[in-house]
Structure formats: structure tokens, C-alpha cells
Design an enzyme around this catalytic site. Structure first.
Site, PDB file in Angstrom:
ATOM      1  N   HIS A  64       4.354   2.273  -1.901  1.00  0.00           N
ATOM      2  CA  HIS A  64       3.294   2.980  -2.631  1.00  0.00           C
ATOM      3  C   HIS A  64       2.110   2.025  -2.803  1.00  0.00           C
ATOM      4  O   HIS A  64       2.199   0.849  -2.465  1.00  0.00           O
ATOM      5  CB  HIS A  64       3.799   3.453  -4.001  1.00  0.00           C
ATOM      6  CG  HIS A  64       4.260   2.340  -4.888  1.00  0.00           C
ATOM      7  ND1 HIS A  64       5.503   1.757  -4.771  1.00  0.00           N
ATOM      8  CD2 HIS A  64       3.636   1.685  -5.903  1.00  0.00           C
ATOM      9  CE1 HIS A  64       5.639   0.798  -5.674  1.00  0.00           C
ATOM     10  NE2 HIS A  64       4.519   0.729  -6.365  1.00  0.00           N
ATOM     11  N   LYS A 114       6.815  -2.536   0.112  1.00  0.00           N
ATOM     12  CA  LYS A 114       6.312  -1.629  -0.920  1.00  0.00           C
ATOM     13  C   LYS A 114       5.894  -0.315  -0.261  1.00  0.00           C
ATOM     14  O   LYS A 114       5.166  -0.311   0.743  1.00  0.00           O
ATOM     15  CB  LYS A 114       5.110  -2.279  -1.616  1.00  0.00           C
ATOM     16  CG  LYS A 114       4.602  -1.535  -2.829  1.00  0.00           C
ATOM     17  CD  LYS A 114       3.456  -2.318  -3.468  1.00  0.00           C
ATOM     18  CE  LYS A 114       2.914  -1.591  -4.689  1.00  0.00           C
ATOM     19  NZ  LYS A 114       1.766  -2.322  -5.286  1.00  0.00           N
TER      20      LYS A 114
END
Length: 219
Positions: A104, A102
């Protein structure tokens, strides 16, 4: 019944263990088949978690965190960590990996417990055929922290030679990674359960013994 006998009956009742004539991915003709995808209800998953917890407790495997490899290992690790808490009073953490990191928010490859050096981690998975899940999990875990992988727990050890070696996947895993693989039951337990009348299937017993003799790895 012992928890192993209860688990074999649970597998049969859930449709996860069936007897007949099956062609495996390896091309071998087997008299039994294990399909963990047939655990489909909340009650089944809760019960499955208890058997994982029983295996961890029975083998006294040190643990601080359970790791479930995405995707199949995620619900298994969650069910097992709940069972460890409710049945054994062990408040253990859990985590699982993402297929893609991921980029963010909090970011990263893992969801759940943030791993730290020397943390005792058990990998939870369904069955081991080639050892792929372990082979992929070890470097991922070690990239997050220098964790102590104290074991891997699976449902069934087929105790079957791989296509290119006399060793089983479980035996090869220990040689390659130094990780001991524990199973709730193995094929010998299943054969004994049939003999003892714990589950039906005596008409397949001779075929199972012959298959074990032909493809079984040395114990």
C-alpha cells in the site's frame, strides 16, 4: 593513532571486541569475540559511522548510495551516510530494504533512495561470517535496478577459512559475486594493535596467533 588503531580501541572501549575463551557458532574455540550489538548509544553510533566513512574515503570507493540490509545494516548505513556528509562533504543517498514488500502507499521493497541503472551502490554491514547478507542483498538490489555494486564495507575481516573451503567469506564473496569486500580493520590489524600496546590483551596474543595459523585463510 591511525583511524584503524582508533577503531580497534573504540571497539574494545565499547565492548564490541573482547578477549578470552569463546565458542563460536562454527564450533571453533576462539580467543576473541566481536559483538557489534554492543554499540548502544548515539555517540557510539555516530563515531562508528565516521569509521565507515574513513574506510570508504581511504579506499576511494565510488559511491552514490549506501544500502543497509535490514535490520542490522539500517542504522549502520544511516550513520555512515551522515558521516560522509559531515566529515567529507559528500552528499550521498541511502536506502534499505523491507523484510516484506509493502502493498500500500508507495509500495515496494525499498525505503529511501529509489535506485536507478548504473547507480554506484555500497552495501554496509557489520561483520561477514558466511556471506549471507551479501548473497541476499545482490539479487534484491539488481531486481530494483541494474545498479553497479562498487563494494561492501564491514567492520572486521576475520580472515578466517569457512568450514567447507580454504577461502575466507570475503574471498568467496568476490568469486561468487564479483563484489570486493572492504573492512575497516582485519584480524592482522588487531594483532598488531595488541603488540603495539594500543589495546590490552597481550596475554591472549599467543592464542590469537595460533588460532590465525590454524584457521586463517591465505592472504
Amino acid at each position: 593513532m591511525t583511524y584503524k588503531e582508533e577503531f580497534i580501541k573504540f571497539m574494545v572501549d565499547s565492548g564490541a571486541l573482547t578477549f578470552g575463551d569463546f565458542t563460536l557458532k562454527s564450533g571453533r574455540k576462539a580467543p576473541y569475540f566481536i559483538n557489534c550489538g554492543n554499540y548502544r548509544t548515539g555517540a557510539q553510533l555516530a563515531k562508528l559511522g565516521e569509521f565507515y566513512a574513513d574506510c570508504i574515503a581511504d579506499n576511494k570507493i565510488p559511491v552514490e548510495t549506501l544500502f543497509g540490509p535490514a535490520y542490522k545494516g539500517i542504522p549502520l548505513a544511516v550513520s555512515a551516510v551522515i558521516a560522509l556528509g559531515t566529515k567529507y562533504g559528500a552528499d550521498v543517498s541511502y536506502c534499505f530494504d523491507r523484510k516484506e514488500a509493502k502493498d500500500h502507499g508507495e509500495g515496494g521493497m525499498f525505503v529511501g533512495k529509489k535506485l536507478s541503472d548504473n547507480e554506484k551502490v555500497i552495501i554496509i554491514d557489520d561483520v561477514m561470517t558466511s556471506g549471507k547478507a551479501l548473497r541476499e542483498s545482490v539479487p534484491k538490489l539488481k531486481s530494483a535496478a541494474d545498479v553497479d555494486i562498487t563494494g561492501m564495507v564491514i567492520t572486521v575481516d576475520r580472515m578466517e577459512k569457512a568450514l567447507d573451503t580454504e577461502l575466507s567469506a570475503v574471498q568467496q564473496a568476490y568469486i561468487d559475486f564479483g563484489v570486493k569486500v572492504y573492512s575497516i580493520v582485519n584480524i592482522n590489524d588487531i594483532i598488531k594493535a595488541i603488540r603495539d600496546g594500543i589495546v590490552e590483551g597481550k596475554e591472549y596474543l599467543e592464542k590469537m596467533l595460533k588460532y590465525r595459523e590454524e584457521y586463517g585463510a591465505a592472504e
